[in-house]
Motif scaffolding. Structure first.
Motif, mmCIF file in Angstrom:
data_model
loop_
_atom_site.group_PDB
_atom_site.id
_atom_site.type_symbol
_atom_site.label_atom_id
_atom_site.label_comp_id
_atom_site.label_asym_id
_atom_site.label_seq_id
_atom_site.Cartn_x
_atom_site.Cartn_y
_atom_site.Cartn_z
ATOM 1 N N VAL A 32 0.849 -1.203 0.000
ATOM 2 C CA VAL A 32 0.000 0.000 0.000
ATOM 3 C C VAL A 32 0.881 1.248 0.000
ATOM 4 O O VAL A 32 0.647 2.197 -0.755
ATOM 5 C CB VAL A 32 -0.961 -0.009 1.209
ATOM 6 C CG1 VAL A 32 -1.594 1.356 1.416
ATOM 7 C CG2 VAL A 32 -2.043 -1.055 1.014
ATOM 8 N N TYR A 33 1.913 1.236 0.825
ATOM 9 C CA TYR A 33 2.850 2.359 0.868
ATOM 10 C C TYR A 33 3.538 2.540 -0.490
ATOM 11 O O TYR A 33 3.682 3.671 -0.970
ATOM 12 C CB TYR A 33 3.884 2.128 1.973
ATOM 13 C CG TYR A 33 4.999 3.147 1.979
ATOM 14 C CD1 TYR A 33 4.782 4.422 2.482
ATOM 15 C CD2 TYR A 33 6.245 2.841 1.461
ATOM 16 C CE1 TYR A 33 5.785 5.366 2.477
ATOM 17 C CE2 TYR A 33 7.259 3.775 1.445
ATOM 18 C CZ TYR A 33 7.028 5.033 1.956
ATOM 19 O OH TYR A 33 8.020 5.964 1.947
ATOM 20 N N ILE A 35 2.427 1.720 -3.429
ATOM 21 C CA ILE A 35 1.462 2.250 -4.401
ATOM 22 C C ILE A 35 1.277 3.750 -4.198
ATOM 23 O O ILE A 35 1.234 4.516 -5.163
ATOM 24 C CB ILE A 35 0.115 1.500 -4.296
ATOM 25 C CG1 ILE A 35 0.261 0.098 -4.867
ATOM 26 C CG2 ILE A 35 -0.994 2.250 -5.027
ATOM 27 C CD1 ILE A 35 -0.944 -0.776 -4.667
ATOM 28 N N ILE A 36 1.205 4.184 -2.947
ATOM 29 C CA ILE A 36 1.056 5.613 -2.670
ATOM 30 C C ILE A 36 2.279 6.384 -3.168
ATOM 31 O O ILE A 36 2.160 7.436 -3.797
ATOM 32 C CB ILE A 36 0.822 5.840 -1.166
ATOM 33 C CG1 ILE A 36 -0.552 5.298 -0.771
ATOM 34 C CG2 ILE A 36 0.935 7.316 -0.805
ATOM 35 C CD1 ILE A 36 -0.790 5.246 0.710
ATOM 36 N N VAL A 63 -4.322 5.941 -7.611
ATOM 37 C CA VAL A 63 -3.813 5.502 -6.313
ATOM 38 C C VAL A 63 -4.962 5.212 -5.352
ATOM 39 O O VAL A 63 -4.955 4.189 -4.653
ATOM 40 C CB VAL A 63 -2.835 6.547 -5.737
ATOM 41 C CG1 VAL A 63 -2.491 6.244 -4.293
ATOM 42 C CG2 VAL A 63 -1.576 6.603 -6.578
ATOM 43 N N ASN A 67 -5.827 1.487 -3.874
ATOM 44 C CA ASN A 67 -5.825 1.265 -2.427
ATOM 45 C C ASN A 67 -7.185 0.789 -1.922
ATOM 46 O O ASN A 67 -7.250 -0.038 -1.011
ATOM 47 C CB ASN A 67 -5.375 2.517 -1.682
ATOM 48 C CG ASN A 67 -3.881 2.695 -1.746
ATOM 49 O OD1 ASN A 67 -3.138 1.725 -1.794
ATOM 50 N ND2 ASN A 67 -3.446 3.933 -1.744
ATOM 51 N N LEU A 71 -7.777 -2.714 -0.087
ATOM 52 C CA LEU A 71 -8.466 -2.783 1.203
ATOM 53 C C LEU A 71 -9.642 -3.745 1.147
ATOM 54 O O LEU A 71 -9.838 -4.557 2.067
ATOM 55 C CB LEU A 71 -8.933 -1.387 1.612
ATOM 56 C CG LEU A 71 -9.597 -1.276 2.972
ATOM 57 C CD1 LEU A 71 -8.600 -1.637 4.066
ATOM 58 C CD2 LEU A 71 -10.130 0.114 3.191
ATOM 59 N N MET A 118 0.638 -2.813 -7.785
ATOM 60 C CA MET A 118 -0.575 -3.582 -7.513
ATOM 61 C C MET A 118 -0.462 -4.972 -8.121
ATOM 62 O O MET A 118 -0.851 -5.967 -7.500
ATOM 63 C CB MET A 118 -1.796 -2.842 -8.073
ATOM 64 C CG MET A 118 -3.095 -3.575 -7.907
ATOM 65 S SD MET A 118 -3.550 -3.725 -6.184
ATOM 66 C CE MET A 118 -5.119 -4.508 -6.334
#
Length: 143
Positions: A32-33, A35-36, A63, A67, A71, A118
């Motif tokens: 996740v980090y 991807i951000i 993004v 995410n 999730l 991803m």
């Protein structure tokens, strides 16, 4: 005054009882980090072939979408893990994860960097769940 050691002891007991689940969630948070942070990197395909301007804006829509998908994927996997008591729940988790891998795999050729992260996550999750399923089948056949 409350003592915090029983809470800490229960967390440590959970980590000892389910180390692969904890590693899975830590890897999920790491992706996740990534991807951000990949939202800040320019899209090489857009620079070369689409004649987009050099300072590209942050890919907010992509993004956020990725995410949210990650999730929801983790929530579905956690629900399967929590509500199913069968040893074959990892097979169902793999069946839930495979469509994500095939969907994002079709877009990988000219993907922006966030989408590449991803895709790497879905491949890692599928590999983990496939190995877990193989391990469960071997354990079942051995018994």
């Amino acid at each position: 005054m409350k003592n915090t050691t029983p809470y800490l002891a229960s967390v440590i007991a959970y980590i000892k009882a389910h180390p692969f689940k904890v590693v899975f969630v830590i890897l999920w948070a790491l992706f996740v980090y990534q991807i951000i942070m990949a939202g800040y990197r320019p899209n090489p395909f857009a620079l070369r072939y689409m004649d987009s301007p050099e300072p590209q804006p942050y890919a907010t829509g992509l993004v956020v979408t990725l995410n949210v998908i990650m999730l929801l994927h983790l929530a579905v996997l956690a629900a399967i893990d929590f509500y199913m008591r069968s040893r074959w729940k990892f097979g169902l988790m793999l069946i839930v994860t495979l469509p994500l891998m095939f969907f994002f795999g079709m877009m990988i050729m000219h993907a922006p960097p966030a989408l590449v992260w991803m895709m790497m996550w879905t491949v890692l999750a599928c590999a983990y769940l496939l190995l877990t399923c193989i391990w469960q089948v071997c354990r079942y056949l051995y018994n």
